[in-house]
Design a protein around this motif. Structure first.
Motif, PDB file in Angstrom:
ATOM      1  N   MET A  97      49.873 -59.864 -21.594  1.00 34.52           N
ATOM      2  CA  MET A  97      50.916 -59.098 -21.702  1.00 34.52           C
ATOM      3  C   MET A  97      52.072 -60.085 -21.598  1.00 34.52           C
ATOM      4  O   MET A  97      51.556 -61.302 -20.578  1.00 34.52           O
ATOM      5  CB  MET A  97      51.579 -57.949 -20.824  1.00 34.52           C
ATOM      6  CG  MET A  97      50.673 -56.685 -21.161  1.00 34.52           C
ATOM      7  SD  MET A  97      51.137 -55.283 -20.004  1.00 34.52           S
ATOM      8  CE  MET A  97      52.766 -54.900 -20.517  1.00 34.52           C
ATOM      9  N   THR A  98      53.189 -60.311 -22.121  1.00 32.42           N
ATOM     10  CA  THR A  98      54.409 -61.057 -21.971  1.00 32.42           C
ATOM     11  C   THR A  98      54.657 -61.287 -20.682  1.00 32.42           C
ATOM     12  O   THR A  98      54.616 -60.221 -19.826  1.00 32.42           O
ATOM     13  CB  THR A  98      55.321 -61.240 -23.105  1.00 32.42           C
ATOM     14  OG1 THR A  98      56.013 -60.197 -22.726  1.00 32.42           O
ATOM     15  CG2 THR A  98      54.748 -61.044 -24.272  1.00 32.42           C
ATOM     16  N   GLU A 100      57.990 -61.198 -19.915  1.00 35.76           N
ATOM     17  CA  GLU A 100      58.831 -60.072 -20.030  1.00 35.76           C
ATOM     18  C   GLU A 100      58.496 -58.902 -19.991  1.00 35.76           C
ATOM     19  O   GLU A 100      59.055 -58.025 -19.156  1.00 35.76           O
ATOM     20  CB  GLU A 100      59.749 -60.350 -21.232  1.00 35.76           C
ATOM     21  CG  GLU A 100      61.073 -59.580 -21.096  1.00 35.76           C
ATOM     22  CD  GLU A 100      62.288 -60.205 -21.756  1.00 35.76           C
ATOM     23  OE1 GLU A 100      62.920 -59.347 -22.478  1.00 35.76           O
ATOM     24  OE2 GLU A 100      62.682 -61.231 -21.550  1.00 35.76           O
ATOM     25  N   ASP A 101      57.274 -58.530 -20.532  1.00 36.33           N
ATOM     26  CA  ASP A 101      56.833 -57.122 -20.484  1.00 36.33           C
ATOM     27  C   ASP A 101      56.199 -56.880 -19.034  1.00 36.33           C
ATOM     28  O   ASP A 101      56.457 -55.749 -18.442  1.00 36.33           O
ATOM     29  CB  ASP A 101      55.601 -56.924 -21.435  1.00 36.33           C
ATOM     30  CG  ASP A 101      56.070 -56.710 -22.840  1.00 36.33           C
ATOM     31  OD1 ASP A 101      57.339 -56.682 -23.010  1.00 36.33           O
ATOM     32  OD2 ASP A 101      55.223 -57.060 -23.850  1.00 36.33           O
ATOM     33  N   ASN A 102      55.623 -57.923 -18.282  1.00 29.36           N
ATOM     34  CA  ASN A 102      55.213 -58.005 -16.976  1.00 29.36           C
ATOM     35  C   ASN A 102      56.313 -57.492 -16.066  1.00 29.36           C
ATOM     36  O   ASN A 102      56.574 -56.671 -15.162  1.00 29.36           O
ATOM     37  CB  ASN A 102      54.488 -59.010 -16.392  1.00 29.36           C
ATOM     38  CG  ASN A 102      53.072 -59.175 -16.564  1.00 29.36           C
ATOM     39  OD1 ASN A 102      52.334 -58.580 -15.727  1.00 29.36           O
ATOM     40  ND2 ASN A 102      52.596 -59.761 -17.906  1.00 29.36           N
ATOM     41  N   GLN A 104      59.440 -56.159 -17.062  1.00 30.01           N
ATOM     42  CA  GLN A 104      59.847 -54.818 -17.361  1.00 30.01           C
ATOM     43  C   GLN A 104      58.667 -53.726 -16.648  1.00 30.01           C
ATOM     44  O   GLN A 104      59.422 -52.744 -16.176  1.00 30.01           O
ATOM     45  CB  GLN A 104      59.637 -54.358 -18.789  1.00 30.01           C
ATOM     46  CG  GLN A 104      60.810 -55.276 -19.546  1.00 30.01           C
ATOM     47  CD  GLN A 104      60.877 -55.015 -21.008  1.00 30.01           C
ATOM     48  OE1 GLN A 104      59.988 -54.494 -21.583  1.00 30.01           O
ATOM     49  NE2 GLN A 104      62.073 -55.428 -21.707  1.00 30.01           N
ATOM     50  N   TYR A 108      59.558 -49.895 -14.056  1.00 25.53           N
ATOM     51  CA  TYR A 108      59.003 -48.776 -14.692  1.00 25.53           C
ATOM     52  C   TYR A 108      59.540 -47.567 -13.788  1.00 25.53           C
ATOM     53  O   TYR A 108      60.031 -46.576 -14.492  1.00 25.53           O
ATOM     54  CB  TYR A 108      57.514 -48.586 -14.762  1.00 25.53           C
ATOM     55  CG  TYR A 108      56.965 -47.231 -15.253  1.00 25.53           C
ATOM     56  CD1 TYR A 108      57.194 -46.919 -16.519  1.00 25.53           C
ATOM     57  CD2 TYR A 108      56.310 -46.505 -14.413  1.00 25.53           C
ATOM     58  CE1 TYR A 108      56.731 -45.774 -17.249  1.00 25.53           C
ATOM     59  CE2 TYR A 108      55.715 -45.249 -14.957  1.00 25.53           C
ATOM     60  CZ  TYR A 108      55.991 -45.100 -15.945  1.00 25.53           C
ATOM     61  OH  TYR A 108      55.573 -43.703 -16.706  1.00 25.53           O
ATOM     62  N   GLU A 139      52.309 -65.222 -22.942  1.00 24.89           N
ATOM     63  CA  GLU A 139      51.365 -64.313 -22.222  1.00 24.89           C
ATOM     64  C   GLU A 139      51.250 -64.793 -20.923  1.00 24.89           C
ATOM     65  O   GLU A 139      51.183 -65.871 -20.553  1.00 24.89           O
ATOM     66  CB  GLU A 139      50.094 -64.324 -22.882  1.00 24.89           C
ATOM     67  CG  GLU A 139      50.082 -63.627 -24.040  1.00 24.89           C
ATOM     68  CD  GLU A 139      48.543 -63.483 -24.620  1.00 24.89           C
ATOM     69  OE1 GLU A 139      47.615 -63.954 -23.929  1.00 24.89           O
ATOM     70  OE2 GLU A 139      48.356 -62.671 -25.743  1.00 24.89           O
TER      71      GLU A 139
END
Length: 247
Positions: A97-98, A100-102, A104, A108, A139
């Motif tokens: 995962m990127t 930024e996704d990590n 985000q 959660y 990533e």
């Protein structure tokens, strides 16, 4: 003032083997408190018991109190909701995962509970870690060791914790990167978050901490203001490598 964290007479046993024997500590608001000690002393066991992440085989006795709330029997998710975040030794990022996704994912719980501004920490994290902003579309698995540690710290901060627990943040990093990570830890304290730092690099930990504990074979054998602990002859000889050489 009520401490952010109180650990009282904590025992952890795996079967008949007790890994932690009556450990107690306190973390005040805006403090960096460090626990130093050798490999196998029980430092990570203690952090996992506080965070509620011990395996089912671990039996826990004693009290963990966060901002006046006793956490006995409280699941991990509820501990996070009460303001506790753990950055584990292995960082446990999502490699494909990127960046930024990590990050985000760290917010959660706030998103799930309906907070409208759940992503408001992103700017704070990017200000603390400009390299993460530069690499936000990469990533996580492509980052260097130091960048992965920064990402693990940033992800934990996305939850807006009152207490940030760090398990061996310098592990496996080059000396220059270790220095940078500890500078960031000091900056984190300035944001108001309380920090419980478990670390084998005693020299670096005692330089940034307000208060220190020494854990050996599952027992707290020494505690006090960090500078006082750093000046203790046994600590100097055992952990700081500055003891007098004998013939």
């Amino acid at each position: 003032m009520t401490p952010i964290l109180e650990v009282r007479d904590l025992h952890v046993a795996y079967g008949k083997v007790e890994a932690l024997h009556g450990a107690s500590l306190t973390v005040g608001a805006g403090q960096i408190v460090t626990v130093i000690g050798p490999n196998g002393a029980g430092k990570s066991t203690m952090l996992n018991a506080i965070a509620g992440t011990l395996p089912a085989s671990g039996a826990v006795r004693g009290a963990v109190v966060l901002r006046g709330h006793v956490l006995t029997g409280v699941p991990i998710e509820a501990r996070v909701a009460r303001g506790m975040s753990l950055v584990p030794e292995k960082r446990e990022l999502f490699a494909t995962m990127t960046v930024e996704d990590n990050l985000q994912l760290g917010s959660y719980r706030r998103h799930k509970t309906g907070e409208r501004n759940y992503a408001d920490q992103m700017g704070v994290v990017y200000e603390l870690f400009p390299r993460l902003k530069e690499r936000r579309a990469q990533e996580a698995g492509t980052l260097s060791g130091g960048e992965r540690q920064m990402l693990a710290l940033g992800r934990a901060l996305m939850a807006k914790p009152d207490l940030l627990m760090l398990d061996e943040p310098s592990l496996g990093l080059a000396p220059l990167i270790v220095k940078e990570i500890f500078q960031i830890i000091v900056r984190l304290k300035q944001t108001g978050v309380a920090i419980l730092l478990v670390e084998q690099n005693a020299h670096a930990a005692l330089q940034v901490a307000d208060h220190a504990y020494v854990l050996e074979t599952g027992e707290m054998v020494l505690q006090g203001p960090a500078q006082q602990v750093a000046n203790d002859p046994k600590v100097i000889e055992t952990y700081l490598g500055l003891g007098k050489k004998t013939a």
